[in-house]
Scaffold this motif. Structure first.
Motif, PDB file in Angstrom:
ATOM      1  N   LYS A   1       0.825  -1.204   0.000  1.00 48.27           N
ATOM      2  CA  LYS A   1       0.000   0.000   0.000  1.00 48.27           C
ATOM      3  C   LYS A   1       0.855   1.248   0.000  1.00 48.27           C
ATOM      4  O   LYS A   1       0.585   2.210  -0.741  1.00 48.27           O
ATOM      5  N   ASP A   2       1.915   1.262   0.816  1.00 48.68           N
ATOM      6  CA  ASP A   2       2.802   2.420   0.856  1.00 48.68           C
ATOM      7  C   ASP A   2       3.506   2.624  -0.483  1.00 48.68           C
ATOM      8  O   ASP A   2       3.628   3.750  -0.967  1.00 48.68           O
ATOM      9  N   ALA A   3       3.974   1.517  -1.071  1.00 43.01           N
ATOM     10  CA  ALA A   3       4.646   1.606  -2.371  1.00 43.01           C
ATOM     11  C   ALA A   3       3.698   2.159  -3.421  1.00 43.01           C
ATOM     12  O   ALA A   3       4.072   3.003  -4.253  1.00 43.01           O
ATOM     13  N   GLN A   4       2.452   1.703  -3.386  1.00 51.17           N
ATOM     14  CA  GLN A   4       1.457   2.142  -4.352  1.00 51.17           C
ATOM     15  C   GLN A   4       1.111   3.622  -4.149  1.00 51.17           C
ATOM     16  O   GLN A   4       0.992   4.377  -5.130  1.00 51.17           O
ATOM     17  N   LEU A   5       0.943   4.041  -2.916  1.00 52.52           N
ATOM     18  CA  LEU A   5       0.624   5.433  -2.633  1.00 52.52           C
ATOM     19  C   LEU A   5       1.691   6.372  -3.187  1.00 52.52           C
ATOM     20  O   LEU A   5       1.383   7.415  -3.788  1.00 52.52           O
ATOM     21  N   ILE A   6       2.955   5.997  -3.001  1.00 50.61           N
ATOM     22  CA  ILE A   6       4.046   6.859  -3.471  1.00 50.61           C
ATOM     23  C   ILE A   6       4.135   6.860  -4.984  1.00 50.61           C
ATOM     24  O   ILE A   6       4.293   7.913  -5.617  1.00 50.61           O
ATOM     25  N   ALA A   7       4.005   5.682  -5.596  1.00 51.71           N
ATOM     26  CA  ALA A   7       4.075   5.608  -7.057  1.00 51.71           C
ATOM     27  C   ALA A   7       2.973   6.439  -7.688  1.00 51.71           C
ATOM     28  O   ALA A   7       3.198   7.193  -8.647  1.00 51.71           O
ATOM     29  N   ARG A   8       1.770   6.339  -7.161  1.00 53.99           N
ATOM     30  CA  ARG A   8       0.649   7.099  -7.716  1.00 53.99           C
ATOM     31  C   ARG A   8       0.823   8.593  -7.481  1.00 53.99           C
ATOM     32  O   ARG A   8       0.476   9.419  -8.336  1.00 53.99           O
ATOM     33  N   SER A   9       1.339   8.956  -6.326  1.00 53.47           N
ATOM     34  CA  SER A   9       1.539  10.364  -6.018  1.00 53.47           C
ATOM     35  C   SER A   9       2.517  11.002  -6.999  1.00 53.47           C
ATOM     36  O   SER A   9       2.282  12.102  -7.516  1.00 53.47           O
ATOM     37  N   VAL A  10       3.601  10.312  -7.298  1.00 50.01           N
ATOM     38  CA  VAL A  10       4.598  10.822  -8.243  1.00 50.01           C
ATOM     39  C   VAL A  10       4.039  10.834  -9.664  1.00 50.01           C
ATOM     40  O   VAL A  10       4.175  11.818 -10.402  1.00 50.01           O
ATOM     41  N   ALA A  11       3.380   9.740 -10.060  1.00 48.35           N
ATOM     42  CA  ALA A  11       2.866   9.620 -11.426  1.00 48.35           C
ATOM     43  C   ALA A  11       1.796  10.653 -11.736  1.00 48.35           C
ATOM     44  O   ALA A  11       1.646  11.073 -12.895  1.00 48.35           O
ATOM     45  N   ASN A  12       1.051  11.088 -10.726  1.00 44.95           N
ATOM     46  CA  ASN A  12      -0.030  12.045 -10.946  1.00 44.95           C
ATOM     47  C   ASN A  12       0.366  13.488 -10.634  1.00 44.95           C
ATOM     48  O   ASN A  12      -0.457  14.397 -10.795  1.00 44.95           O
ATOM     49  N   SER A  13       1.598  13.699 -10.206  1.00 43.76           N
ATOM     50  CA  SER A  13       2.049  15.046  -9.872  1.00 43.76           C
ATOM     51  C   SER A  13       2.189  15.896 -11.132  1.00 43.76           C
ATOM     52  O   SER A  13       2.985  15.590 -12.026  1.00 43.76           O
ATOM     53  N   LEU A  14       1.435  16.977 -11.198  1.00 39.01           N
ATOM     54  CA  LEU A  14       1.542  17.873 -12.351  1.00 39.01           C
ATOM     55  C   LEU A  14       2.926  18.500 -12.432  1.00 39.01           C
ATOM     56  O   LEU A  14       3.457  18.737 -13.524  1.00 39.01           O
ATOM     57  N   LEU A  15       3.524  18.761 -11.281  1.00 41.01           N
ATOM     58  CA  LEU A  15       4.856  19.360 -11.275  1.00 41.01           C
ATOM     59  C   LEU A  15       5.921  18.389 -11.760  1.00 41.01           C
ATOM     60  O   LEU A  15       6.862  18.770 -12.464  1.00 41.01           O
ATOM     61  N   VAL A  16       5.784  17.110 -11.409  1.00 40.50           N
ATOM     62  CA  VAL A  16       6.723  16.108 -11.923  1.00 40.50           C
ATOM     63  C   VAL A  16       6.529  15.954 -13.429  1.00 40.50           C
ATOM     64  O   VAL A  16       7.492  15.913 -14.203  1.00 40.50           O
ATOM     65  N   LYS A  17       5.283  15.886 -13.871  1.00 46.09           N
ATOM     66  CA  LYS A  17       4.991  15.728 -15.301  1.00 46.09           C
ATOM     67  C   LYS A  17       5.550  16.887 -16.124  1.00 46.09           C
ATOM     68  O   LYS A  17       6.134  16.688 -17.187  1.00 46.09           O
TER      69      LYS A  17
ATOM     70  N   VAL B  24       6.465  12.398  -2.865  1.00 49.99           N
ATOM     71  CA  VAL B  24       6.621  11.322  -1.881  1.00 49.99           C
ATOM     72  C   VAL B  24       6.096  11.795  -0.524  1.00 49.99           C
ATOM     73  O   VAL B  24       5.363  11.084   0.170  1.00 49.99           O
ATOM     74  N   GLY B  25       6.433  13.022  -0.168  1.00 47.44           N
ATOM     75  CA  GLY B  25       6.075  13.554   1.141  1.00 47.44           C
ATOM     76  C   GLY B  25       4.591  13.678   1.366  1.00 47.44           C
ATOM     77  O   GLY B  25       4.106  13.439   2.478  1.00 47.44           O
ATOM     78  N   TYR B  26       3.839  14.077   0.341  1.00 46.23           N
ATOM     79  CA  TYR B  26       2.394  14.241   0.548  1.00 46.23           C
ATOM     80  C   TYR B  26       1.586  13.002   0.166  1.00 46.23           C
ATOM     81  O   TYR B  26       0.362  13.017   0.159  1.00 46.23           O
ATOM     82  N   SER B  27       2.254  11.904  -0.100  1.00 42.20           N
ATOM     83  CA  SER B  27       1.563  10.668  -0.499  1.00 42.20           C
ATOM     84  C   SER B  27       0.798  10.007   0.634  1.00 42.20           C
ATOM     85  O   SER B  27      -0.040   9.145   0.397  1.00 42.20           O
ATOM     86  N   THR B  28       1.093  10.351   1.872  1.00 44.26           N
ATOM     87  CA  THR B  28       0.566   9.768   3.118  1.00 44.26           C
ATOM     88  C   THR B  28       1.159   8.393   3.422  1.00 44.26           C
ATOM     89  O   THR B  28       0.748   7.729   4.375  1.00 44.26           O
ATOM     90  N   ALA B  29       2.112   7.935   2.608  1.00 42.31           N
ATOM     91  CA  ALA B  29       2.756   6.641   2.861  1.00 42.31           C
ATOM     92  C   ALA B  29       3.750   6.747   4.010  1.00 42.31           C
ATOM     93  O   ALA B  29       4.259   7.829   4.329  1.00 42.31           O
ATOM     94  N   TYR B  30       4.040   5.603   4.604  1.00 40.74           N
ATOM     95  CA  TYR B  30       5.029   5.543   5.679  1.00 40.74           C
ATOM     96  C   TYR B  30       6.422   5.446   5.066  1.00 40.74           C
ATOM     97  O   TYR B  30       6.699   4.580   4.237  1.00 40.74           O
ATOM     98  N   PHE B  31       7.333   6.340   5.480  1.00 39.85           N
ATOM     99  CA  PHE B  31       8.726   6.282   5.040  1.00 39.85           C
ATOM    100  C   PHE B  31       9.558   7.157   5.976  1.00 39.85           C
ATOM    101  O   PHE B  31       9.025   7.924   6.783  1.00 39.85           O
TER     102      PHE B  31
END
Length: 400
Positions: free
Chosen positions: A290-306, A323-330
């Motif tokens: 779940k944490d891995a998925q949250l971070i991957a989706r957060s990065v993939a959907n980031s308009l600033l990253v895109k 990564v920071g605002y993904s809510t995942a544990y890290f």
């Protein structure tokens, strides 16, 4: 065990035929397509998770609950048949007429639409095209691949010839999608055929696993649509013993189905509206999936990253921000980020790297981002497109 890419798509299965016509739903291109199986089938499908669903999706969800023998699939572009006044009526008339023309039962017809939301579907145009559709059915699916396109710039087709200890079977697929693409499926349609001998239950299970590892891991713009559908039918004519459990051939088939779905999904990302690059984000070392998925989706959907990728800017700050605002544990003190093969961030701070080398890497058409959390063994990956000026221009003109 052998697998070979072959030309074609859904019609690589011997008993499958397809056709396409111009019915006047779009300005000039083919816009209604038909798939027909000369044999009984087992079928399965997955649909959009949007709470607002188009009339064809609502109909198909109900249809699939009865584990039907789907013999025909009718698809139109140019009109989503969603949030309109005649959606249910249009579906009922079209499905009934298709069944009548082919001499099959109404519950053996699957239907899908893609295009503009909110406008009544001029279903009389679809009905008027049916004689020509039936008359021109053949083993060439190229026209069908065009008929389902909207803002797509190229046809998306793929097929595999597989052999499991001498037992040969085929898998073929066709898809459309360029915008409103987001994990959990979006404005995309995919139709897959196979001749593997398999039960409905196992086909459904295989499809869901394949979709989870492919179509559910792509993002163009973060919008989820009303019409997404991934449909599969098997004619069961391959010589293998029928798959009734998760045995060795089931695993082999599911792996090849996943390969096909992944290929089609990556074509959709490549054809993202206005896209110039395809990126993959891979998260490793997560405490949970779940944490891995949250971070991957957060990065993939980031308009600033895109937009950074579009601008060929190796902006690692935007990546760690997502990564920071993904809510995942890290823990930032264990976090490492690579762009391509270059380590750009590690253990809470920037890493000195060869700027000329990474600037050169960012000019590639395919970009990879690796995020290592360093706290576990779970992984997740996603493919996404960059965000360009053309995306805004296209979506100011199209309302799909």
């Amino acid at each position: 065990m052998k697998v070979k890419e072959i030309s074609g798509s859904i019609c690589v299965v011997p008993s499958i035929e397809a056709s396409a016509v111009y019915a006047g739903l779009t300005k000039k291109k083919l816009d209604v397509g038909l798939i027909y199986s000369k044999r009984p089938t087992v079928s399965a499908a997955v649909f959009t998770q949007n709470a607002i669903k188009a009339a064809p999706v609502i109909y198909d969800i109900s249809l699939m609950k009865s584990m039907p023998d789907i013999r025909a699939v009718i698809v139109n572009s140019g009109n989503a048949n969603a949030c309109n006044a005649n959606g249910e009526e249009a579906v009922d008339v079209i499905v009934s007429r298709v069944a009548q023309k082919l001499g099959i039962l109404k519950n053996q017809v699957f239907i899908a639409s893609t295009g503009v939301i909110g406008e009544d579907l001029p279903y009389d145009k679809v009905v008027s095209s049916l004689d020509n559709l039936v008359l021109t059915l053949s083993s060439n699916a190229s026209g069908f691949a065009e008929a389902i396109m909207t803002t797509d710039t190229f046809k998306k087709e793929y097929a595999l010839d597989c052999s499991f200890y001498g037992k040969q079977f085929h898998i073929g697929g066709v898809a459309k999608g360029a915008g409103m693409i987001h994990p959990n499926m979006a404005t995309m349609l995919a139709f897959i055929t196979t001749d593997i001998n398999i039960t409905h239950e196992m086909l459904d299970k295989a499809l869901r696993e394949a979709v989870d590892k492919s179509f559910n891991r792509i993002s163009v713009d973060g919008d989820t649509s009303t019409n997404d559908t991934v449909f599969i039918m098997s004619t069961n004519e391959a010589p293998n013993e029928r798959i009734e459990s998760e045995n060795e051939i089931y695993r082999f088939f599911t792996d090849q189905l996943t390969q096909l779905c992944t290929k089609l999904a990556k074509m959709i990302v490549k054809d993202g509206e206005g896209a110039t690059k395809v990126a993959e984000v891979v998260v490793v070392g997560a405490f949970s999936k779940k944490d891995a998925q949250l971070i991957a989706r957060s990065v993939a959907n980031s308009l600033l990253v895109k937009t950074a990728i579009f601008g060929e800017d190796p902006n690692w700050g935007r990546i760690i921000d997502a990564v920071g605002y993904s809510t995942a544990y890290f823990s930032i003190n264990r976090l490492k980020v690579f762009i391509g093969d270059t380590l750009v961030f590690a253990y809470g701070r920037r890493v000195d790297f060869d700027k000329a080398a990474i600037d050169s890497y960012m000019k590639n058409s395919e970009i990879k981002i690796l995020i290592d959390l360093g706290i576990g063994i779970c992984t997740y990956n996603m493919w996404f497109s960059d965000l360009s000026y053309d995306y805004v221009k296209i979506n100011a003109e199209y309302h799909t």
